[in-house]
Design an enzyme around this catalytic site. Structure first.
Site, short mmCIF file in Angstrom:
data_model
loop_
_atom_site.label_atom_id
_atom_site.label_comp_id
_atom_site.label_asym_id
_atom_site.label_seq_id
_atom_site.Cartn_x
_atom_site.Cartn_y
_atom_site.Cartn_z
N LYS A 183 0.82 -1.21 0.00
CA LYS A 183 0.00 0.00 0.00
C LYS A 183 0.86 1.26 0.00
O LYS A 183 0.38 2.33 -0.33
CB LYS A 183 -1.02 -0.02 1.13
CG LYS A 183 -0.45 -0.11 2.50
CD LYS A 183 -1.58 -0.16 3.52
CE LYS A 183 -1.04 -0.59 4.86
NZ LYS A 183 -2.05 -1.05 5.77
N ARG A 184 2.13 1.12 0.36
CA ARG A 184 2.98 2.30 0.34
C ARG A 184 3.47 2.61 -1.07
O ARG A 184 3.70 3.74 -1.42
CB ARG A 184 4.17 2.11 1.27
CG ARG A 184 3.86 2.51 2.70
CD ARG A 184 4.95 2.10 3.65
NE ARG A 184 5.08 0.65 3.73
CZ ARG A 184 4.26 -0.12 4.43
NH1 ARG A 184 3.27 0.41 5.11
NH2 ARG A 184 4.43 -1.43 4.45
#
Ligand code: GLU
Length: 473
Positions: A238-239
């Site tokens: 998700k980063r």
């Protein structure tokens, strides 16, 4: 007869609902629907520090949007603690778990002294300690021994118990660990098939030992589906990557396109076919055909799928799907006149977009009071050609004289003008479009001009020629 197959999707609500989670849910759902079994939704919310209600809502709303419906649930682990306590009691009474009050520092220190691999050494295993503040409950791994996971995707995976620590099942604060609650629920809910992400495979031997220790009559079938990776073959994160289903929904993806694309991440129906509707997926999906190598989540390909699905919509459906995206703009009031204009231009837009959000961007020029031409386009399109200023002026004059302001008429007079200045029509299209719409892409030009109407067209052409004449700052 109703099948006894029971699967579950068991997300932990610790963040945005991830496309990988959606793929896991979908595969479970396809298996359940194919077999006429039950699909259970279970929210694994035992980790208070990381859970939030908004993430639960996100999961429920994303699954609903995708059409992945559940037959039971959503159950919540936070409401089932009694069941876990009972299981814990049983494991203690039967001598299958023990209290341990070693601190992490002590565990690490001993590992260092041993010079071996880090991890717990079974220090309290035979010490018959009582539960005291700060102590955690550990599961007693049968030693020696080995556990084989018969995995539908990965084949048999052997785990030697020598490599498994006596893992914690109840933390020192009294809360059950994921693996314990997970197995207790799987037994209680009669889950017969566990399909989940590959990252859980290392935990599976522990789960199997717990199933056995808790007296499960039969082990479920296991299938661990491959991780999703990005273009650099890195695990989706998700980063780094866009992974939230919600983001895709907001960009204007159609749920059936997303479902179709996700189904192919690790599976294919066996021929070159890629476009399948949901009934075909249910009929053809087969866990035995799921590949174990990492699956490339290719956003561009998913977008391409979406474009294909958008083009398959009926005209009315397309209009309806676009409405929420139009409503996000201050220029959209949604009155009859706007709706009529949009309905007329919609089929032209439908051919040209792969996201519903693009549709709104593409037609804003029809509804905005004024267009703002990005400076970059003023320089690269309008000022690039010394004649553009003159052309825009001439075209304005010609359009002013038109009685019938129709796409056909506009096309004819513009072409005639091009011939008179010995310039191909396509060379005029870019400056005209930029002057009138503020963008280089959009629906077909002359249809757009017709919809824009004479007054607005003349006004914008004149503003654009003024702009070309004004030196940029
Ligand atoms: N709660 C786990 C997770 O969200 C899933 C565990 C499972 O499917 O067994 O990763």
């Amino acid at each position: 007869m109703k099948s006894t197959l029971r699967v579950r999707f068991a997300p932990s609500p610790t963040g945005y609902f991830h496309v990988g989670g959606a793929r896991t849910a979908l595969y479970n759902w396809l298996i359940a629907r194919k077999a006429g079994g039950s699909f259970i939704l279970r929210i694994e919310d035992t980790d208070d520090s990381r859970n939030a209600e908004e993430w639960v809502e996100g999961i429920v709303s994303a699954l609903t949007w995708l059409g992945i419906n559940w037959d039971e649930g959503p159950y919540r682990q936070s409401e089932r603690s009694e069941l876990y306590s009972k299981a814990v009691e049983r494991l203690i009474v039967e001598g299958k778990a023990y209290w341990c009050d070693c601190t992490r520092e002590e565990v690490d220190q001993r590992a260092k002294e041993r010079g071996g691999a880090p991890g717990y050494d079974g220090f309290c295993r035979d010490a018959s300690k009582q539960n005291s503040p700060g102590s955690a409950l550990r599961f007693k791994i049968p030693r020696p021994g080995q556990t084989v996971v018969h995995d539908k995707v990965r084949g048999d995976v052997v785990f030697d118990h020598g490599n498994l620590d006596d893992f914690i099942i109840v933390k020192s604060n009294g809360s059950p660990l994921f693996v314990l609650a997970n197995v207790v629920d799987d037994i209680d809910m009669g889950i017969s098939f566990i399909l989940r992400a590959e990252e859980h495979l290392p935990t599976t031997p522990k789960a199997i030992l717990l199933f056995q220790a808790l007296g499960a009559e039969e082990l479920p079938i296991f299938a661990h589906v491959p991780v999703l990776v990005n273009a650099k073959r890195q695990k989706l994160s998700k980063r780094r990557d866009r992974v939230a289903v919600e983001d895709y929904r907001e960009m204007g993806y159609l749920a059936p396109a997303v479902v179709n694309y996700l189904a192919l991440l690790g599976w294919s129906p066996g021929d070159d076919r890629e476009f399948l509707d949901i009934d075909e997926m249910i009929e053809l999906f087969d866990i035995d055909q799921v590949n174990h190598s990492p699956a490339y989540f290719d956003e561009q390909k998913m977008q391409h799928f979406n474009g294909v699905y958008i083009r398959e919509l009926l005209a009315d459906e397309f209009v309806n799907y676009c409405l929420p995206f139009l409503e996000k703009n201050d220029w959209w009031v949604g009155n009859v006149k706007q709706l009529e204009t949009f309905s007329r231009v919609a089929p032209l837009v439908q051919e040209r977009v792969s996201l519903l959000g693009e549709a709104a961007e593409m037609i804003g020029f029809l509804f905005r009071a004024e267009v703002e031409i990005p400076l970059e386009l003023v320089d690269s399109v309008l000022r690039k050609d010394i004649k553009a200023a003159q052309i825009i002026k001439d075209v304005g004059e010609i359009y002013r004289g038109l009685q019938r302001f129709t796409a056909e008429e506009l096309h004819d007079v513009t072409r005639a003008y091009c011939e008179s200045i010995e310039t191909p029509l396509r060379k005029l299209q870019a400056p005209l479009r930029v002057a009138l719409t503020g963008s280089k892409v959009g629906p077909p030009l002359f249809e757009s001009i017709e919809l824009l109407g004479k007054e607005t067209t003349l006004k914008r052409l004149s503003l654009a020629s003024e702009l070309i004449g004004t030196p940029s700052q």
